[in-house]
Design an enzyme around this catalytic site. Structure first.
Site, PDB file in Angstrom:
ATOM      1  N   GLY A  38      35.914  10.495  -5.494  1.00  0.00           N
ATOM      2  CA  GLY A  38      35.232  10.205  -4.235  1.00  0.00           C
ATOM      3  C   GLY A  38      35.886  10.799  -3.011  1.00  0.00           C
ATOM      4  O   GLY A  38      35.406  10.601  -1.890  1.00  0.00           O
ATOM      5  N   GLY A  40      36.130  13.972  -2.293  1.00  0.00           N
ATOM      6  CA  GLY A  40      35.398  15.137  -1.796  1.00  0.00           C
ATOM      7  C   GLY A  40      35.707  16.436  -2.511  1.00  0.00           C
ATOM      8  O   GLY A  40      35.418  17.521  -1.990  1.00  0.00           O
ATOM      9  N   LYS A  41      36.269  16.367  -3.719  1.00  0.00           N
ATOM     10  CA  LYS A  41      36.651  17.588  -4.429  1.00  0.00           C
ATOM     11  C   LYS A  41      35.437  18.458  -4.752  1.00  0.00           C
ATOM     12  O   LYS A  41      35.470  19.677  -4.549  1.00  0.00           O
ATOM     13  CB  LYS A  41      37.413  17.235  -5.714  1.00  0.00           C
ATOM     14  N   THR A  43      32.533  18.478  -3.255  1.00  0.00           N
ATOM     15  CA  THR A  43      32.017  19.012  -1.986  1.00  0.00           C
ATOM     16  C   THR A  43      32.824  20.221  -1.542  1.00  0.00           C
ATOM     17  O   THR A  43      32.271  21.230  -1.099  1.00  0.00           O
ATOM     18  CB  THR A  43      32.065  17.928  -0.888  1.00  0.00           C
ATOM     19  N   GLU A 156      35.767  20.175 -13.206  1.00  0.00           N
ATOM     20  CA  GLU A 156      36.045  19.396 -14.418  1.00  0.00           C
ATOM     21  C   GLU A 156      35.620  20.154 -15.685  1.00  0.00           C
ATOM     22  O   GLU A 156      34.774  19.699 -16.462  1.00  0.00           O
ATOM     23  CB  GLU A 156      35.337  18.042 -14.358  1.00  0.00           C
TER      24      GLU A 156
END
Length: 220
Positions: A38, A40-41, A43, A156
């Site tokens: 959450g 912001g990675k 984004t 990921e």
């Protein structure tokens, strides 16, 4: 040498500031961005690849702004999202040919003859929608590496892969380490054994997240 630069990048969405400051220069190497869920990675990766423009600041590829649509150079960048998505009815072979065609890449007559790192040949006629999560991810990664981009962004990439798939991914990333910029997020980077990486941390804050290098954090 390819150079991807973020200069004072800030990104807001729905009245909320997600990224407060991201300033970094990424050259031909493997770069790992870490941070809690959450923060912001994803984004940040979307801004890096030109999928979305920053609210302020700039992203440059070899000195040219990705935020200017007149000189947009996103065709030199490939991003593989965490969730593998494609047309469910497209077969594995058709998906690869379509993807490479849209990117203007050379498509070999025998698609799997010289490049089949994830052993997709036996699944060539299987529709994307019928593949398991792991095989969908293998297909997306195959397309990304086959495109031979200057910048490869992986969100990921190990999710859904078995041990064999992760070993193959590690080998492919090692081979391209000095030939282009690779940026990734990964919750379990230890799974990519022996892969040299420069590490950065996206830290949450009151105003929004800030991108820091591991070296900066060590000095504090």
């Amino acid at each position: 040498m390819t150079l991807l630069e973020l200069r004072n990048v800030r990104k807001g969405r729905n009245g909320r500031c997600i990224l407060w400051d991201a300033s970094v220069s990424l050259d031909s190497d493997i770069h790992l961005i870490e941070g809690v869920n959450g923060v912001g990675k994803t984004t940040l990766l979307e801004v890096m690849c030109g999928l979305t423009d920053p609210t302020s600041g700039d992203v440059l590829l070899d000195g040219h702004s990705l935020c200017s649509r007149r000189i947009r150079r996103a065709h030199r960048i490939v991003m593989v999202p965490a969730a593998a998505k494609f047309y469910d009815g497209a077969s594995v072979e058709f998906a690869i040919r379509l993807y490479l065609s849209l990117r203007g890449a050379v498509i070999p007559r025998e698609l799997f003859e010289s490049f089949d790192p994830f052993s997709l040949r036996d699944y060539a006629r299987v529709p994307f929608g019928d593949l398991s999560l792991g095989w969908k991810k293998r297909l997306m990664l195959h397309m990304a590496f086959a495109a031979k981009s200057d910048v490869l962004i992986l969100d990921e990439p190990t999710v859904g892969l078995d041990v064999e798939g992760i070993q193959c991914l590690t080998l492919l990333m090692t081979r391209r380490a000095r030939s282009g910029v690779t940026v990734m997020t990964c919750h379990e980077p230890t799974a990519l054994k022996g892969l040299p990486m420069r590490r950065y941390v996206l830290q949450g804050g009151v105003l929004g997240s800030v991108l820091r290098t591991r070296t900066d954090l060590t000095r504090e």
